[in-house]
Design an enzyme around this catalytic site. Structure first.
Site, PDB file in Angstrom:
ATOM      1  N   LYS A  14     -15.561  33.738  72.039  1.00  0.00           N
ATOM      2  CA  LYS A  14     -16.220  34.750  73.679  1.00  0.00           C
ATOM      3  C   LYS A  14     -17.433  34.949  73.775  1.00  0.00           C
ATOM      4  O   LYS A  14     -18.160  35.113  75.209  1.00  0.00           O
ATOM      5  CB  LYS A  14     -14.963  35.996  73.481  1.00  0.00           C
ATOM      6  CG  LYS A  14     -13.301  34.710  73.137  1.00  0.00           C
ATOM      7  CD  LYS A  14     -12.543  36.271  73.131  1.00  0.00           C
ATOM      8  CE  LYS A  14     -12.541  37.237  71.638  1.00  0.00           C
ATOM      9  NZ  LYS A  14     -12.528  36.363  71.024  1.00  0.00           N
ATOM     10  N   ARG A  89      -6.253  42.667  74.452  1.00  0.00           N
ATOM     11  CA  ARG A  89      -5.348  42.050  72.605  1.00  0.00           C
ATOM     12  C   ARG A  89      -4.320  41.961  72.466  1.00  0.00           C
ATOM     13  O   ARG A  89      -3.505  41.591  71.228  1.00  0.00           O
ATOM     14  CB  ARG A  89      -6.275  42.645  71.995  1.00  0.00           C
ATOM     15  CG  ARG A  89      -7.426  41.654  71.748  1.00  0.00           C
ATOM     16  CD  ARG A  89      -8.464  42.038  70.339  1.00  0.00           C
ATOM     17  NE  ARG A  89      -9.072  42.398  69.534  1.00  0.00           N
ATOM     18  CZ  ARG A  89     -10.512  42.125  69.824  1.00  0.00           C
ATOM     19  NH1 ARG A  89     -11.639  42.360  71.082  1.00  0.00           N
ATOM     20  NH2 ARG A  89     -11.531  41.751  68.865  1.00  0.00           N
ATOM     21  N   ARG A 128     -20.932  33.862  60.153  1.00  0.00           N
ATOM     22  CA  ARG A 128     -22.161  34.978  60.682  1.00  0.00           C
ATOM     23  C   ARG A 128     -22.559  36.305  60.149  1.00  0.00           C
ATOM     24  O   ARG A 128     -23.065  37.019  60.480  1.00  0.00           O
ATOM     25  CB  ARG A 128     -21.016  35.709  62.151  1.00  0.00           C
ATOM     26  CG  ARG A 128     -21.387  36.666  63.205  1.00  0.00           C
ATOM     27  CD  ARG A 128     -20.009  36.633  64.167  1.00  0.00           C
ATOM     28  NE  ARG A 128     -19.261  38.005  64.573  1.00  0.00           N
ATOM     29  CZ  ARG A 128     -18.742  37.909  65.410  1.00  0.00           C
ATOM     30  NH1 ARG A 128     -18.204  36.990  66.701  1.00  0.00           N
ATOM     31  NH2 ARG A 128     -17.243  38.410  64.554  1.00  0.00           N
ATOM     32  N   ARG A 134     -22.260  43.369  60.919  1.00  0.00           N
ATOM     33  CA  ARG A 134     -21.097  43.818  61.418  1.00  0.00           C
ATOM     34  C   ARG A 134     -20.260  44.400  59.546  1.00  0.00           C
ATOM     35  O   ARG A 134     -20.121  43.096  59.222  1.00  0.00           O
ATOM     36  CB  ARG A 134     -20.370  42.843  62.424  1.00  0.00           C
ATOM     37  CG  ARG A 134     -20.745  43.626  64.061  1.00  0.00           C
ATOM     38  CD  ARG A 134     -20.218  42.078  64.705  1.00  0.00           C
ATOM     39  NE  ARG A 134     -18.716  42.758  64.535  1.00  0.00           N
ATOM     40  CZ  ARG A 134     -17.627  41.914  65.217  1.00  0.00           C
ATOM     41  NH1 ARG A 134     -18.191  41.197  66.416  1.00  0.00           N
ATOM     42  NH2 ARG A 134     -16.572  42.161  65.399  1.00  0.00           N
ATOM     43  N   ARG A 145      -8.093  40.414  60.435  1.00  0.00           N
ATOM     44  CA  ARG A 145      -8.227  40.452  61.800  1.00  0.00           C
ATOM     45  C   ARG A 145      -7.751  38.910  63.099  1.00  0.00           C
ATOM     46  O   ARG A 145      -7.033  39.171  63.435  1.00  0.00           O
ATOM     47  CB  ARG A 145      -9.925  40.203  61.889  1.00  0.00           C
ATOM     48  CG  ARG A 145     -10.286  41.574  62.321  1.00  0.00           C
ATOM     49  CD  ARG A 145     -12.381  42.080  61.544  1.00  0.00           C
ATOM     50  NE  ARG A 145     -12.345  40.845  63.342  1.00  0.00           N
ATOM     51  CZ  ARG A 145     -14.162  40.139  62.816  1.00  0.00           C
ATOM     52  NH1 ARG A 145     -14.430  39.935  61.528  1.00  0.00           N
ATOM     53  NH2 ARG A 145     -14.292  39.790  64.076  1.00  0.00           N
TER      54      ARG A 145
HETATM   55  P1  AMP Z   1     -14.765  42.193  69.017  1.00  0.00           P
HETATM   56  O1  AMP Z   1     -16.128  42.399  68.750  1.00  0.00           O
HETATM   57  O2  AMP Z   1     -14.224  41.430  70.396  1.00  0.00           O
HETATM   58  O3  AMP Z   1     -14.185  41.465  67.395  1.00  0.00           O
HETATM   59  O4  AMP Z   1     -14.168  43.784  68.318  1.00  0.00           O
HETATM   60  C1  AMP Z   1     -14.050  43.543  67.463  1.00  0.00           C
HETATM   61  C2  AMP Z   1     -13.133  44.796  66.815  1.00  0.00           C
HETATM   62  O5  AMP Z   1     -12.831  45.787  67.629  1.00  0.00           O
HETATM   63  C3  AMP Z   1     -11.695  44.353  66.612  1.00  0.00           C
HETATM   64  O6  AMP Z   1     -11.337  44.246  65.575  1.00  0.00           O
HETATM   65  C4  AMP Z   1     -10.415  46.000  67.054  1.00  0.00           C
HETATM   66  O7  AMP Z   1     -10.873  46.336  65.870  1.00  0.00           O
HETATM   67  C5  AMP Z   1     -12.036  46.802  67.625  1.00  0.00           C
HETATM   68  N1  AMP Z   1     -11.061  46.062  69.624  1.00  0.00           N
HETATM   69  C6  AMP Z   1     -11.842  45.488  70.250  1.00  0.00           C
HETATM   70  N2  AMP Z   1     -11.244  45.607  71.474  1.00  0.00           N
HETATM   71  C7  AMP Z   1     -10.009  45.316  70.961  1.00  0.00           C
HETATM   72  C8  AMP Z   1      -8.913  45.705  72.003  1.00  0.00           C
HETATM   73  N3  AMP Z   1      -8.944  45.473  73.374  1.00  0.00           N
HETATM   74  N4  AMP Z   1      -7.961  46.098  71.782  1.00  0.00           N
HETATM   75  C9  AMP Z   1      -8.277  46.906  70.385  1.00  0.00           C
HETATM   76  N5  AMP Z   1      -8.875  46.760  69.784  1.00  0.00           N
HETATM   77  C10 AMP Z   1     -10.190  46.210  69.505  1.00  0.00           C
END
Ligand code: AMP
Length: 189
Positions: A14, A89, A128, A134, A145
């Site tokens: 994404k 999400r 990654r 991260r 996840r």
């Molecule tokens: P990402 O970078 O999109 O993979 O997000 C990393 C982490 O941030 C996720 O595993 C969640 O813990 C949190 N997170 C990001 N976006 C959301 C969302 N829309 N709702 C809830 N948690 C989020």
């Protein structure tokens, strides 16, 4: 003005594809994961709360996430449109996004789903993790996840299909091919 949701599991590409679309179309880009990581880095109270969920592979509670999203959205210029990356999400988040945009006289025009098999996601995220720095890119948290994705996020495919704006795109192969397939959908909007 085109508002797009770029959707897919962790590791589906994404962020990478959003960057390419931003370059091509001049969209604003909201990555809720990036917003939360910036808060963690800045050591804010929100960042401290978010970190506990992120490091555990869990989602931040909807009410908090929805407020963050609205504040981030309202701060953007929004000339060409917005790509929502990592939001929604959950179904309550999708309802909230729809309501928030309707209040502002607009809507999501397309949901672009990058579909990638789980084994490939796992491999991509482990790789990654070697360079991303991260804390959540380790094997145990990745597995959590992915299971959170299947339980709480994947039902949004059906939700957006019912809205009539679900567009699946193969999320593996060359970056250029994936991008070209996304552009076909966007150019037809
Ligand atoms: P990402 O970078 O999109 O993979 O997000 C990393 C982490 O941030 C996720 O595993 C969640 O813990 C949190 N997170 C990001 N976006 C959301 C969302 N829309 N709702 C809830 N948690 C989020």
């Amino acid at each position: 003005m085109k508002n797009l949701v770029i959707f897919g599991a962790p590791g589906s590409g994404k962020g990478t594809q959003s960057d390419l679309l931003v370059q091509k179309y001049g969209f604003d880009h909201i990555s809720t994961g990036d917003v939360l990581r910036a808060e963690i880095k800045a050591g804010t109270e929100l960042g401290n709360t978010a970190k506990q969920y992120i490091d555990n592979g869990q989602l931040i509670p909807d009410a908090l996430m929805i407020d963050i999203l609205a504040a981030t959205y309202d701060a953007l210029p929004k000339t060409q449109g917005v790509i929502f990356d990592g939001f929604p999400r959950t179904i309550p988040q999708a309802d909230a996004l729809k309501a928030m945009l309707a209040e502002r006289g607009t809507a999501v025009h397309a949901m672009l789903e990058l579909s990638v098999p789980d084994e490939m996601l796992m491999e991509r995220l482990i790789n990654r993790g070697k360079t991303s720095g991260r804390a959540d890119d380790n094997e145990e948290t990745i597995a959590k996840r992915l299971s959170v994705y299947h339980a709480q996020t994947a039902p949004l495919v059906e939700w957006y299909a019912q809205e009539g704006i679900h567009n699946p795109v193969q999320g593996y192969g060359s970056l250029e091919d994936i991008n070209a397939n996304l552009c076909v959908v966007i150019d037809a909007l």
